[in-house]
Design a protein around this motif. Structure first.
Motif, PDB file in Angstrom:
ATOM      1  N   GLY A 107     -43.669  13.776 -42.793  1.00  0.00           N
ATOM      2  CA  GLY A 107     -43.064  13.605 -44.111  1.00  0.00           C
ATOM      3  C   GLY A 107     -42.000  14.645 -44.428  1.00  0.00           C
ATOM      4  O   GLY A 107     -41.786  14.979 -45.588  1.00  0.00           O
ATOM      5  N   TRP A 108     -41.311  15.139 -43.419  1.00  0.00           N
ATOM      6  CA  TRP A 108     -40.345  16.220 -43.578  1.00  0.00           C
ATOM      7  C   TRP A 108     -38.887  15.769 -43.538  1.00  0.00           C
ATOM      8  O   TRP A 108     -37.982  16.592 -43.660  1.00  0.00           O
ATOM      9  CB  TRP A 108     -40.535  17.263 -42.482  1.00  0.00           C
ATOM     10  CG  TRP A 108     -41.735  18.128 -42.623  1.00  0.00           C
ATOM     11  CD1 TRP A 108     -42.933  17.828 -43.222  1.00  0.00           C
ATOM     12  CD2 TRP A 108     -41.866  19.449 -42.133  1.00  0.00           C
ATOM     13  NE1 TRP A 108     -43.786  18.880 -43.122  1.00  0.00           N
ATOM     14  CE2 TRP A 108     -43.164  19.902 -42.447  1.00  0.00           C
ATOM     15  CE3 TRP A 108     -41.023  20.301 -41.445  1.00  0.00           C
ATOM     16  CZ2 TRP A 108     -43.626  21.164 -42.111  1.00  0.00           C
ATOM     17  CZ3 TRP A 108     -41.478  21.558 -41.091  1.00  0.00           C
ATOM     18  CH2 TRP A 108     -42.772  21.986 -41.432  1.00  0.00           C
ATOM     19  N   ALA A 109     -38.617  14.514 -43.357  1.00  0.00           N
ATOM     20  CA  ALA A 109     -37.239  14.058 -43.155  1.00  0.00           C
ATOM     21  C   ALA A 109     -36.322  14.470 -44.316  1.00  0.00           C
ATOM     22  O   ALA A 109     -35.152  14.778 -44.102  1.00  0.00           O
ATOM     23  CB  ALA A 109     -37.205  12.549 -42.957  1.00  0.00           C
ATOM     24  N   GLY A 110     -36.827  14.498 -45.522  1.00  0.00           N
ATOM     25  CA  GLY A 110     -36.014  14.827 -46.684  1.00  0.00           C
ATOM     26  C   GLY A 110     -35.701  16.302 -46.861  1.00  0.00           C
ATOM     27  O   GLY A 110     -34.912  16.659 -47.739  1.00  0.00           O
ATOM     28  N   TYR A 111     -36.282  17.154 -46.054  1.00  0.00           N
ATOM     29  CA  TYR A 111     -36.053  18.593 -46.201  1.00  0.00           C
ATOM     30  C   TYR A 111     -34.729  19.071 -45.597  1.00  0.00           C
ATOM     31  O   TYR A 111     -34.319  20.203 -45.852  1.00  0.00           O
ATOM     32  CB  TYR A 111     -37.171  19.394 -45.539  1.00  0.00           C
ATOM     33  CG  TYR A 111     -38.512  19.331 -46.217  1.00  0.00           C
ATOM     34  CD1 TYR A 111     -38.650  19.214 -47.595  1.00  0.00           C
ATOM     35  CD2 TYR A 111     -39.680  19.418 -45.466  1.00  0.00           C
ATOM     36  CE1 TYR A 111     -39.885  19.172 -48.204  1.00  0.00           C
ATOM     37  CE2 TYR A 111     -40.937  19.390 -46.066  1.00  0.00           C
ATOM     38  CZ  TYR A 111     -41.027  19.265 -47.434  1.00  0.00           C
ATOM     39  OH  TYR A 111     -42.263  19.239 -48.026  1.00  0.00           O
ATOM     40  N   PHE A 112     -34.089  18.255 -44.773  1.00  0.00           N
ATOM     41  CA  PHE A 112     -32.956  18.743 -43.987  1.00  0.00           C
ATOM     42  C   PHE A 112     -31.671  18.003 -44.343  1.00  0.00           C
ATOM     43  O   PHE A 112     -31.607  16.783 -44.314  1.00  0.00           O
ATOM     44  CB  PHE A 112     -33.262  18.614 -42.489  1.00  0.00           C
ATOM     45  CG  PHE A 112     -34.469  19.430 -42.113  1.00  0.00           C
ATOM     46  CD1 PHE A 112     -34.349  20.786 -41.872  1.00  0.00           C
ATOM     47  CD2 PHE A 112     -35.734  18.856 -42.080  1.00  0.00           C
ATOM     48  CE1 PHE A 112     -35.466  21.552 -41.582  1.00  0.00           C
ATOM     49  CE2 PHE A 112     -36.855  19.610 -41.790  1.00  0.00           C
ATOM     50  CZ  PHE A 112     -36.716  20.966 -41.551  1.00  0.00           C
ATOM     51  N   ALA A 113     -30.643  18.787 -44.682  1.00  0.00           N
ATOM     52  CA  ALA A 113     -29.349  18.215 -45.047  1.00  0.00           C
ATOM     53  C   ALA A 113     -28.669  17.582 -43.843  1.00  0.00           C
ATOM     54  O   ALA A 113     -27.930  16.605 -43.978  1.00  0.00           O
ATOM     55  CB  ALA A 113     -28.450  19.293 -45.650  1.00  0.00           C
ATOM     56  N   GLU A 114     -28.912  18.148 -42.654  1.00  0.00           N
ATOM     57  CA  GLU A 114     -28.284  17.618 -41.447  1.00  0.00           C
ATOM     58  C   GLU A 114     -29.048  18.104 -40.226  1.00  0.00           C
ATOM     59  O   GLU A 114     -29.646  19.186 -40.230  1.00  0.00           O
ATOM     60  CB  GLU A 114     -26.819  18.054 -41.358  1.00  0.00           C
ATOM     61  CG  GLU A 114     -26.068  17.392 -40.240  1.00  0.00           C
ATOM     62  CD  GLU A 114     -24.550  17.522 -40.354  1.00  0.00           C
ATOM     63  OE1 GLU A 114     -23.877  17.149 -39.372  1.00  0.00           O
ATOM     64  OE2 GLU A 114     -24.044  17.981 -41.399  1.00  0.00           O
ATOM     65  N   ILE A 115     -28.980  17.286 -39.192  1.00  0.00           N
ATOM     66  CA  ILE A 115     -29.560  17.639 -37.899  1.00  0.00           C
ATOM     67  C   ILE A 115     -28.479  17.451 -36.851  1.00  0.00           C
ATOM     68  O   ILE A 115     -27.854  16.390 -36.778  1.00  0.00           O
ATOM     69  CB  ILE A 115     -30.766  16.727 -37.558  1.00  0.00           C
ATOM     70  CG1 ILE A 115     -31.868  16.886 -38.605  1.00  0.00           C
ATOM     71  CG2 ILE A 115     -31.281  17.033 -36.152  1.00  0.00           C
ATOM     72  CD1 ILE A 115     -32.918  15.798 -38.543  1.00  0.00           C
ATOM     73  N   VAL A 116     -28.243  18.482 -36.063  1.00  0.00           N
ATOM     74  CA  VAL A 116     -27.407  18.362 -34.879  1.00  0.00           C
ATOM     75  C   VAL A 116     -28.394  18.342 -33.717  1.00  0.00           C
ATOM     76  O   VAL A 116     -29.118  19.313 -33.478  1.00  0.00           O
ATOM     77  CB  VAL A 116     -26.403  19.520 -34.750  1.00  0.00           C
ATOM     78  CG1 VAL A 116     -25.686  19.452 -33.412  1.00  0.00           C
ATOM     79  CG2 VAL A 116     -25.404  19.486 -35.899  1.00  0.00           C
ATOM     80  N   ALA A 117     -28.442  17.192 -33.027  1.00  0.00           N
ATOM     81  CA  ALA A 117     -29.420  16.988 -31.957  1.00  0.00           C
ATOM     82  C   ALA A 117     -28.751  17.049 -30.589  1.00  0.00           C
ATOM     83  O   ALA A 117     -27.514  17.040 -30.475  1.00  0.00           O
ATOM     84  CB  ALA A 117     -30.114  15.641 -32.159  1.00  0.00           C
ATOM     85  N   GLY A 118     -29.587  17.089 -29.574  1.00  0.00           N
ATOM     86  CA  GLY A 118     -29.111  17.219 -28.201  1.00  0.00           C
ATOM     87  C   GLY A 118     -28.205  16.103 -27.734  1.00  0.00           C
ATOM     88  O   GLY A 118     -27.413  16.291 -26.815  1.00  0.00           O
ATOM     89  N   ASP A 119     -28.309  14.941 -28.355  1.00  0.00           N
ATOM     90  CA  ASP A 119     -27.483  13.814 -27.941  1.00  0.00           C
ATOM     91  C   ASP A 119     -26.271  13.599 -28.856  1.00  0.00           C
ATOM     92  O   ASP A 119     -25.649  12.544 -28.838  1.00  0.00           O
ATOM     93  CB  ASP A 119     -28.312  12.535 -27.826  1.00  0.00           C
ATOM     94  CG  ASP A 119     -29.277  12.316 -28.982  1.00  0.00           C
ATOM     95  OD1 ASP A 119     -29.249  13.085 -29.963  1.00  0.00           O
ATOM     96  OD2 ASP A 119     -30.075  11.366 -28.893  1.00  0.00           O
ATOM     97  N   ASP A 120     -25.892  14.629 -29.613  1.00  0.00           N
ATOM     98  CA  ASP A 120     -24.742  14.525 -30.512  1.00  0.00           C
ATOM     99  C   ASP A 120     -23.429  14.975 -29.867  1.00  0.00           C
ATOM    100  O   ASP A 120     -22.390  14.964 -30.533  1.00  0.00           O
ATOM    101  CB  ASP A 120     -24.982  15.342 -31.784  1.00  0.00           C
ATOM    102  CG  ASP A 120     -25.959  14.668 -32.734  1.00  0.00           C
ATOM    103  OD1 ASP A 120     -26.213  13.451 -32.572  1.00  0.00           O
ATOM    104  OD2 ASP A 120     -26.467  15.360 -33.632  1.00  0.00           O
TER     105      ASP A 120
END
Length: 188
Positions: A107-120
């Motif tokens: 239930g943490w998806a709303g805590y982060f403004a952005e994610i830079v992931a390994g496949d970006d």
């Protein structure tokens, strides 16, 4: 405070499960504490040390994909830190799909403004390109990671840094648990 987080070993306690996966791929030929120590440097370091074949690397990723998010829990008290922060972003080498599955599970998806992931498409740490992008966009106050490779990009662009459960030299702050973080760093 605006925080840039590493994912594995910083927000979520993933290394015990990853150690078990590599132990299985290695057929128990190396003790788990040695595997963990190599993984804590980097996956690439562990692959090189153990001389994993392409087939073994593929098997590691297959087994990691089979892990249930319950096998990679968040560290105690880290959710309170994330809640207290003004803004949170993630920079990880982990594929976006895996990050999203774990965040959704807890239930943490709303805590982060952005994610830079390994496949970006960004170069891997310690290249600072992804950190520079996030810092320029969000004016990050502090980068938090569990490995030296997590703080090197931040140092390269002049950001303050924090190492979690790691005493390697070079960080501005050191934490062994997140209960202490709430009373020291977030309030600065």
């Amino acid at each position: 405070m605006r925080l840039l987080w590493d994912f594995d070993g910083t927000l979520f306690d993933t290394y015990p499960a990853y150690t078990d996966v590599l132990y299985e791929v290695l057929s128990g030929s190396s003790p788990k504490p040695a595997i963990l120590a190599r993984l804590k440097v980097s996956f690439t370091h562990a692959v090189g040390h153990y001389g994993l074949s392409e087939e073994q690397i593929k098997r590691v990723f297959e087994l990691e994909n089979e892990l249930h998010p319950a096998q990679t829990p968040p560290f105690p008290d880290v959710e309170q830190v994330v809640r207290l922060a003004e803004l949170n972003v993630i920079m990880t080498h982990k594929p976006r799909k895996e990050v999203a599955a774990i965040l959704q599970h807890y239930g943490w998806a709303g805590y982060f403004a952005e994610i830079v992931a390994g496949d970006d498409g960004y170069p891997k740490k310690p290249d600072p390109a992804s950190y520079r992008y996030l810092h320029d966009k969000y004016r990050i106050d502090l980068a938090i990671g569990d490995r030296e490779i997590d703080i090197l990009p931040a140092k390269a662009i002049g950001m303050r840094t924090c190492l979690f459960q790691n005493s390697a030299p070079g960080a501005d702050y050191y934490l062994t648990d997140y209960a202490a973080f709430q009373t020291t760093i977030v309030r600065h």
